[in-house]
Design a protein around this motif. Structure first.
Motif, PDB file in Angstrom:
ATOM      1  N   GLN A  84      -0.032 -11.394  -2.626  1.00 24.97           N
ATOM      2  CA  GLN A  84       0.675 -11.476  -1.341  1.00 24.97           C
ATOM      3  C   GLN A  84       0.795 -10.122  -0.660  1.00 24.97           C
ATOM      4  OE1 GLN A  84       4.247 -13.269  -2.859  1.00 24.97           O
ATOM      5  NE2 GLN A  84       3.704 -15.314  -2.102  1.00 24.97           N
ATOM      6  N   LEU A  85       1.087  -9.083  -1.441  1.00 28.10           N
ATOM      7  CA  LEU A  85       1.366  -7.764  -0.867  1.00 28.10           C
ATOM      8  C   LEU A  85       0.241  -6.758  -1.091  1.00 28.10           C
ATOM      9  CD1 LEU A  85       5.133  -7.385  -1.895  1.00 28.10           C
ATOM     10  CD2 LEU A  85       4.191  -8.258   0.255  1.00 28.10           C
ATOM     11  N   GLY A  86      -0.812  -7.161  -1.802  1.00 28.06           N
ATOM     12  CA  GLY A  86      -1.908  -6.232  -2.052  1.00 28.06           C
ATOM     13  C   GLY A  86      -1.568  -5.167  -3.077  1.00 28.06           C
ATOM     14  N   LEU A  87      -0.751  -5.521  -4.088  1.00 26.66           N
ATOM     15  CA  LEU A  87      -0.353  -4.571  -5.117  1.00 26.66           C
ATOM     16  C   LEU A  87      -1.260  -4.699  -6.335  1.00 26.66           C
ATOM     17  CD1 LEU A  87       3.527  -5.187  -5.020  1.00 26.66           C
ATOM     18  CD2 LEU A  87       2.226  -3.469  -3.751  1.00 26.66           C
ATOM     19  N   VAL A  88      -1.300  -3.630  -7.130  1.00 26.48           N
ATOM     20  CA  VAL A  88      -1.981  -3.649  -8.429  1.00 26.48           C
ATOM     21  C   VAL A  88      -1.014  -2.991  -9.413  1.00 26.48           C
ATOM     22  CG1 VAL A  88      -3.978  -2.944  -9.775  1.00 26.48           C
ATOM     23  CG2 VAL A  88      -4.246  -3.459  -7.338  1.00 26.48           C
ATOM     24  N   LEU A  89      -0.382  -3.797 -10.270  1.00 25.64           N
ATOM     25  CA  LEU A  89       0.721  -3.309 -11.097  1.00 25.64           C
ATOM     26  C   LEU A  89       0.330  -2.122 -11.969  1.00 25.64           C
ATOM     27  CD1 LEU A  89       3.641  -3.630 -12.025  1.00 25.64           C
ATOM     28  CD2 LEU A  89       2.850  -5.264 -13.742  1.00 25.64           C
ATOM     29  N   ARG A  90      -0.836  -2.185 -12.600  1.00 23.38           N
ATOM     30  CA  ARG A  90      -1.215  -1.111 -13.525  1.00 23.38           C
ATOM     31  C   ARG A  90      -1.403   0.223 -12.803  1.00 23.38           C
ATOM     32  NH1 ARG A  90      -6.670  -0.401 -13.006  1.00 23.38           N
ATOM     33  NH2 ARG A  90      -7.834  -2.115 -12.033  1.00 23.38           N
ATOM     34  N   VAL A  91      -1.636   0.177 -11.497  1.00 20.02           N
ATOM     35  CA  VAL A  91      -1.804   1.403 -10.717  1.00 20.02           C
ATOM     36  C   VAL A  91      -0.527   1.752  -9.955  1.00 20.02           C
ATOM     37  CG1 VAL A  91      -3.099   2.484  -8.838  1.00 20.02           C
ATOM     38  CG2 VAL A  91      -4.282   1.005 -10.478  1.00 20.02           C
ATOM     39  N   ASP A  92       0.153   0.732  -9.427  1.00 25.54           N
ATOM     40  CA  ASP A  92       1.277   0.956  -8.516  1.00 25.54           C
ATOM     41  C   ASP A  92       2.634   0.992  -9.206  1.00 25.54           C
ATOM     42  OD1 ASP A  92      -0.544   0.952  -6.437  1.00 25.54           O
ATOM     43  OD2 ASP A  92      -0.371  -1.216  -6.120  1.00 25.54           O
ATOM     44  N   GLN A  93       2.687   0.737 -10.510  1.00 25.02           N
ATOM     45  CA  GLN A  93       3.970   0.765 -11.196  1.00 25.02           C
ATOM     46  C   GLN A  93       4.594   2.156 -11.086  1.00 25.02           C
ATOM     47  OE1 GLN A  93       3.809  -0.167 -15.407  1.00 25.02           O
ATOM     48  NE2 GLN A  93       5.748  -1.275 -15.278  1.00 25.02           N
ATOM     49  N   GLY A  94       5.865   2.195 -10.668  1.00 26.68           N
ATOM     50  CA  GLY A  94       6.557   3.464 -10.485  1.00 26.68           C
ATOM     51  C   GLY A  94       6.447   4.026  -9.081  1.00 26.68           C
ATOM     52  N   GLN A  95       5.602   3.399  -8.242  1.00 26.36           N
ATOM     53  CA  GLN A  95       5.439   3.862  -6.866  1.00 26.36           C
ATOM     54  C   GLN A  95       6.495   3.222  -5.959  1.00 26.36           C
ATOM     55  OE1 GLN A  95       3.187   6.099  -5.664  1.00 26.36           O
ATOM     56  NE2 GLN A  95       2.536   6.457  -7.780  1.00 26.36           N
ATOM     57  N   PRO A  96       7.015   3.950  -4.962  1.00 24.94           N
ATOM     58  CA  PRO A  96       7.923   3.318  -3.982  1.00 24.94           C
ATOM     59  C   PRO A  96       7.175   2.224  -3.237  1.00 24.94           C
ATOM     60  CG  PRO A  96       8.027   5.715  -3.849  1.00 24.94           C
ATOM     61  CD  PRO A  96       6.857   5.397  -4.729  1.00 24.94           C
ATOM     62  N   ILE A  97       7.771   1.061  -3.132  1.00 26.36           N
ATOM     63  CA  ILE A  97       7.071  -0.067  -2.514  1.00 26.36           C
ATOM     64  C   ILE A  97       6.818   0.171  -1.032  1.00 26.36           C
ATOM     65  CG2 ILE A  97       9.167  -1.388  -1.932  1.00 26.36           C
ATOM     66  CD1 ILE A  97       7.546  -3.891  -2.837  1.00 26.36           C
ATOM     67  N   VAL A  98       7.662   0.995  -0.382  1.00 31.74           N
ATOM     68  CA  VAL A  98       7.448   1.255   1.052  1.00 31.74           C
ATOM     69  C   VAL A  98       6.217   2.117   1.283  1.00 31.74           C
ATOM     70  CG1 VAL A  98       9.878   0.972   1.688  1.00 31.74           C
ATOM     71  CG2 VAL A  98       9.048   3.208   0.925  1.00 31.74           C
ATOM     72  N   ASN A  99       5.694   2.757   0.227  1.00 31.55           N
ATOM     73  CA  ASN A  99       4.441   3.498   0.374  1.00 31.55           C
ATOM     74  C   ASN A  99       3.233   2.574   0.358  1.00 31.55           C
ATOM     75  OD1 ASN A  99       5.994   5.774   0.380  1.00 31.55           O
ATOM     76  ND2 ASN A  99       5.365   6.509  -1.638  1.00 31.55           N
ATOM     77  N   LEU A 100       3.448   1.351  -0.122  1.00 30.66           N
ATOM     78  CA  LEU A 100       2.345   0.409  -0.260  1.00 30.66           C
ATOM     79  C   LEU A 100       2.426  -0.714   0.770  1.00 30.66           C
ATOM     80  CD1 LEU A 100       2.615   0.216  -4.138  1.00 30.66           C
ATOM     81  CD2 LEU A 100       0.949   1.535  -2.837  1.00 30.66           C
ATOM     82  N   VAL A 101       3.641  -1.139   1.111  1.00 30.59           N
ATOM     83  CA  VAL A 101       3.857  -2.126   2.171  1.00 30.59           C
ATOM     84  C   VAL A 101       4.554  -1.389   3.306  1.00 30.59           C
ATOM     85  CG1 VAL A 101       4.848  -4.359   2.769  1.00 30.59           C
ATOM     86  CG2 VAL A 101       4.117  -3.921   0.422  1.00 30.59           C
ATOM     87  N   ARG A 102       3.776  -0.990   4.302  1.00 27.40           N
ATOM     88  CA  ARG A 102       4.285  -0.037   5.300  1.00 27.40           C
ATOM     89  C   ARG A 102       4.644  -0.684   6.638  1.00 27.40           C
ATOM     90  NH1 ARG A 102       0.259   5.189   4.446  1.00 27.40           N
ATOM     91  NH2 ARG A 102       0.570   5.374   2.185  1.00 27.40           N
ATOM     92  N   GLN A 103       4.731  -1.995   6.675  1.00 31.93           N
ATOM     93  CA  GLN A 103       5.103  -2.632   7.931  1.00 31.93           C
ATOM     94  C   GLN A 103       6.517  -2.212   8.330  1.00 31.93           C
ATOM     95  OE1 GLN A 103       3.204  -6.481   6.253  1.00 31.93           O
ATOM     96  NE2 GLN A 103       3.610  -6.926   8.401  1.00 31.93           N
ATOM     97  N   PRO A 104       6.707  -1.781   9.571  1.00 30.80           N
ATOM     98  CA  PRO A 104       8.003  -1.217   9.991  1.00 30.80           C
ATOM     99  C   PRO A 104       9.181  -2.153   9.740  1.00 30.80           C
ATOM    100  CG  PRO A 104       6.322  -0.795  11.648  1.00 30.80           C
ATOM    101  CD  PRO A 104       5.707  -1.714  10.652  1.00 30.80           C
ATOM    102  N   GLU A 105       9.009  -3.465   9.987  1.00 33.98           N
ATOM    103  CA  GLU A 105      10.121  -4.380   9.789  1.00 33.98           C
ATOM    104  C   GLU A 105      10.522  -4.484   8.322  1.00 33.98           C
ATOM    105  OE1 GLU A 105       7.151  -4.946  11.049  1.00 33.98           O
ATOM    106  OE2 GLU A 105       6.488  -7.038  10.848  1.00 33.98           O
ATOM    107  N   PHE A 106       9.539  -4.359   7.418  1.00 33.42           N
ATOM    108  CA  PHE A 106       9.841  -4.403   5.987  1.00 33.42           C
ATOM    109  C   PHE A 106      10.579  -3.140   5.552  1.00 33.42           C
ATOM    110  CE2 PHE A 106       8.543  -3.380   1.597  1.00 33.42           C
ATOM    111  CZ  PHE A 106       9.102  -4.463   0.938  1.00 33.42           C
TER     112      PHE A 106
END
Length: 430
Positions: free
Chosen positions: A130-152
């Protein structure tokens, strides 16, 4: 006093009892030497077992060969049992965690666990898609760096989670997501993501439907109101009044057709599953031919083709309505001198009812939307032809209830072919 201390005292006393006579009768130094040797042997024994314990503590394993001598045997036995129980508890806990993770992965909703800084702790595969994440790579990353839509980003920053956020996915504009954030475990946040694309589409269709119904009924009502006002306020000769009344009757009949089609569509949608009665297709095809000829009034050539003599199982009124709409459309949208072909074919794989014409045809971009309620390729032409904009919607719903599919092929200026494909289970005697 512990057992180990008593043992050590007894061994020291034995060494002393042996050393005293030797020191008294032979030589004092020899007595002391024997006493020290006894204590030394005891120290070596304990040091040896202590060394084994130290080595085991650096890499503890469940080892049944972990044994000692004397008092140390009890110590090693208790360590063995404790380590075994601890590992069993860890295995049970790991299995429970695996079950929980498997259950979360099986959810159709996306799940993302965040810490207090909105960094990703865990997410399931649905959320990855749904969000285009990859857990093994994105774990520990701020989610706003990966889902950058202003409303989110604004939704997370506001920290007002009393209402969900409706978000159109930037990966696919057709997908609509509803995001709930639930604080839990003190400093954690659980983000639940529901795919509400279908619900949003249905809401949009409902709004469009209400708007279209209002528009379709307002037009004839406006005409009727205008004519009535004219008849009430202006003295007209008989010929002019009759012309107005004829036009009013046409608009009234149009409204009646719209309402009738709406009632038909509503009854089909709310009706129980269709009956499994046998529909005599030979009689039905003959009736459709006669209806087409009556509607055409000699302006078209009507052709009937049949292959096989099997009948259909289902609701005859629904099938008559669906097939009749297809035939009527073919006649309405085929210029005079054209041909309307009605065909019925059966095979071991199923059956097909088709209507083909040599009419005006339909551009390919319109075909996916033809079965939407009140959707028209050309509104003016549809009204002139007498259509309500609901015929193909009725066809689609009737066929769906009979596990059939509507296949449309059309070429502008050449003609169209509407085919209803039925599975073998709906063919009588298949």
């Amino acid at each position: 006093m512990s057992e180990q201390l008593i043992r050590a005292v007894l061994i020291a006393l034995l060494a002393a009892l042996f050393a005293l006579p030797v020191g008294y009768f032979v030589a004092p130094w020899m007595g002391w030497a024997i006493f020290c040797a006894g204590l030394g042997l005891q120290m070596v024994f304990h040091f040896r077992n202590f060394t084994r314990l130290d080595q085991w503590s650096k890499a503890p394993v469940v080892d049944s060969s972990l044994e000692g001598e004397g008092a140390w045997d009890g110590i090693f036995g208790r360590l063995y049992r404790h380590e075994k129980d601890l590992r069993n508890q860890i295995a049970v806990r790991d299995e429970e965690i695996s079950r929980v993770i498997a259950a979360v992965q099986a959810l159709t909703d996306g799940v993302v666990s965040l810490d207090l800084n909105n960094q990703i702790v865990f997410c399931n595969t649905t959320a990855e898609a749904q969000l285009g994440l990859v857990l093994r790579v994105d774990q520990g990353q701020p989610i706003v760096n990966l889902v950058r839509q202003p409303e989110f980003v604004a939704y997370l920053d506001a920290e007002d989670f009393s209402r969900p956020l409706t978000l159109r996915s930037e990966r696919s504009e057709d997908r609509v997501l509803s995001i709930y954030v639930i604080p839990y475990a003190g400093n954690r946040r659980l983000m639940q993501i529901k795919d509400v694309t279908q619900t949003d589409r249905l809401d949009r269709m409902r709004r469009d439907f209400v708007a279209n119904v209002s528009h379709e009924l307002r037009t004839p009502l406006t005409v009727l109101a205008g004519f009535l006002e004219t008849l009430q306020e202006i003295e007209l000769d008989r010929e002019e009044r009759d012309r107005y009344l004829t036009m009013m009757a046409e608009q009234s009949k149009r409204m009646e057709s719209i309402v009738q089609d709406l009632l038909t569509l509503s009854s089909i949608e709310s009706a129980p599953p269709p009956a499994n009665e046998v529909v005599d297709m030979a009689n039905l095809i003959d009736k459709l031919r006669r209806d087409a000829e009556a509607l055409s009034a000699g302006r078209h050539r009507v052709v009937v083709e049949t292959e096989g003599h099997s009948d259909l199982r289902g609701s005859e009124p629904e099938l008559v309505s669906a097939f009749g709409n297809l035939v009527a459309n073919a006649v309405r949208y085929t210029p005079a001198g054209g041909t309307v072909s009605i065909s019925w074919k059966t095979s071991p794989q199923g059956a097909e009812f088709a209507v083909q014409d040599t009419g005006i045809g339909i551009d390919a971009k319109h075909i996916p939307r033809l079965t939407e309620r009140f959707y028209r390729v050309d509104r003016g032409r549809s009204r002139d032809a007498g259509g309500t904009g609901l015929g193909l919607a009725i066809v689609k719903h009737s066929l769906n209830r009979h596990q059939a599919q509507l296949n449309i092929r059309s070429t502008p200026g050449v003609g169209s072919r509407f085919a209803c494909s039925f599975p073998a289970s709906r063919v009588a005697g298949a």
